[in-house]
Design an enzyme around this catalytic site. Structure first.
Site, PDB file in Angstrom:
ATOM      1  N   GLU A 146      58.335 121.639  27.606  1.00 35.72           N
ATOM      2  CA  GLU A 146      58.107 120.188  27.597  1.00 35.72           C
ATOM      3  C   GLU A 146      57.674 119.714  28.979  1.00 35.72           C
ATOM      4  O   GLU A 146      56.767 118.887  29.120  1.00 35.72           O
ATOM      5  CB  GLU A 146      59.391 119.472  27.161  1.00 35.72           C
ATOM      6  CG  GLU A 146      59.266 117.957  27.075  1.00 35.72           C
ATOM      7  CD  GLU A 146      59.718 117.264  28.342  1.00 35.72           C
ATOM      8  OE1 GLU A 146      59.145 116.211  28.693  1.00 35.72           O
ATOM      9  OE2 GLU A 146      60.643 117.790  28.981  1.00 35.72           O
ATOM     10  N   ASP A 161      54.017 118.101  29.454  1.00 27.29           N
ATOM     11  CA  ASP A 161      53.912 116.728  29.947  1.00 27.29           C
ATOM     12  C   ASP A 161      52.843 116.630  31.037  1.00 27.29           C
ATOM     13  O   ASP A 161      51.990 115.735  31.018  1.00 27.29           O
ATOM     14  CB  ASP A 161      55.270 116.279  30.486  1.00 27.29           C
ATOM     15  CG  ASP A 161      55.214 114.911  31.146  1.00 27.29           C
ATOM     16  OD1 ASP A 161      55.030 113.918  30.427  1.00 27.29           O
ATOM     17  OD2 ASP A 161      55.339 114.845  32.381  1.00 27.29           O
ATOM     18  N   ASP A 218      59.250 114.828  23.042  1.00 25.64           N
ATOM     19  CA  ASP A 218      59.446 116.015  23.878  1.00 25.64           C
ATOM     20  C   ASP A 218      58.961 117.280  23.173  1.00 25.64           C
ATOM     21  O   ASP A 218      58.389 118.179  23.804  1.00 25.64           O
ATOM     22  CB  ASP A 218      60.923 116.171  24.242  1.00 25.64           C
ATOM     23  CG  ASP A 218      61.399 115.120  25.236  1.00 25.64           C
ATOM     24  OD1 ASP A 218      60.542 114.411  25.802  1.00 25.64           O
ATOM     25  OD2 ASP A 218      62.620 115.005  25.436  1.00 25.64           O
ATOM     26  N   GLU A 237      55.159 117.515  23.356  1.00 23.66           N
ATOM     27  CA  GLU A 237      54.737 117.965  24.683  1.00 23.66           C
ATOM     28  C   GLU A 237      55.031 119.453  24.870  1.00 23.66           C
ATOM     29  O   GLU A 237      54.242 120.178  25.492  1.00 23.66           O
ATOM     30  CB  GLU A 237      55.440 117.145  25.759  1.00 23.66           C
ATOM     31  CG  GLU A 237      54.937 115.712  25.847  1.00 23.66           C
ATOM     32  CD  GLU A 237      55.648 114.903  26.903  1.00 23.66           C
ATOM     33  OE1 GLU A 237      55.033 113.981  27.453  1.00 23.66           O
ATOM     34  OE2 GLU A 237      56.842 115.182  27.178  1.00 23.66           O
TER      35      GLU A 237
END
Length: 234
Positions: free
Chosen positions: A38, A42, A111, A114
């Site tokens: 994650e 991101d 999350d 990502e």
């Protein structure tokens, strides 16, 4: 929904399905979870979206581009996209999260999405994940309307500091508390050149950052008013 069906929706076929499995594993389920993926996803998502916006809006300034990006990669937008992909059905959760309907929680959905992008990057490199992100987000980018976008506290604070030629705020995690499936994050937002810092708490890093940014902006705004009365301006 099977992993194969999810891959069809992503328009991507994993070479290493174990990466997809890890991306769909919440920390409440296993210590071998998706948090690192994650973190990676991101950063990659922000990079790719920034590039797409730069090309699609050649006449927009930095502030507008930041608002466009924030509208696409915030928790609400990402969780909505995750719902379209039916990610909730595939996320592996611990018993506590299952009882609390964690599969529909926006922070977990965002999350996980990502994390999947981070997994695709490891599986196929930057060009591979760039194709997936472009496919997923291009229709949303084409619908962006500056007049209807709302600014979140982080964006408001960033634009204010940029306007006054001040360094951007620094965010740092101060503490994490609670059980694995119900963690609470305490994050500090500071503008060091002004000696101002505030703390925000939330169920995700983003949520805590937004709360801290709002408090910092309010303090700076108050400080600015006092400075003007004294004949100085930030």
């Amino acid at each position: 929904m099977s992993a194969e069906e999810l891959c069809l929706k992503l328009n991507y076929q994993f070479n290493k399905l174990d990466l997809l499995q890890q991306a769909l594993t919440h920390r409440s389920y296993s210590s071998q979870n998706n948090e690192r993926l994650e973190f990676l996803g991101d950063s990659i998502l922000n990079c790719i979206i920034t590039g797409l916006l730069f090309k699609c809006f050649p006449d927009s300034n930095e502030g507008d581009l930041s608002r466009f990006r924030a509208s696409l990669v915030n928790q609400r937008a990402l969780s909505a996209l995750a719902l379209v992909l039916d990610l909730g059905k595939e996320i592996r959760l611990g018993d506590g999260e299952l009882k609390d309907d964690g599969y529909s929680r926006p922070s977990i959905l965002a999350d996980s999405l990502e994390a999947i992008l981070g997994a695709i990057y490891l599986d196929a490199g930057f060009e591979g994940v760039q194709r997936v992100v472009t496919t997923l987000f291009m229709s949303r980018i084409n619908k962006i309307n500056l007049d209807t976008l709302e600014k979140d506290p982080k964006t408001i604070l960033q634009e204010y500091l940029q306007k006054h030629k001040l360094p951007l705020p620094h965010y740092s995690v101060i503490a994490t508390s609670g059980d694995a499936h119900q963690q609470l994050f305490r994050i500090e937002c500071s503008v060091r050149t002004l000696g101002i810092s505030e703390f925000g708490e939330g169920v995700s890093h983003r949520n805590a950052q937004q709360k801290a940014a709002l408090l910092v902006y309010k303090r700076i705004h108050l400080y600015s008013k006092k400075s003007k009365k004294n004949g100085t301006i930030i």
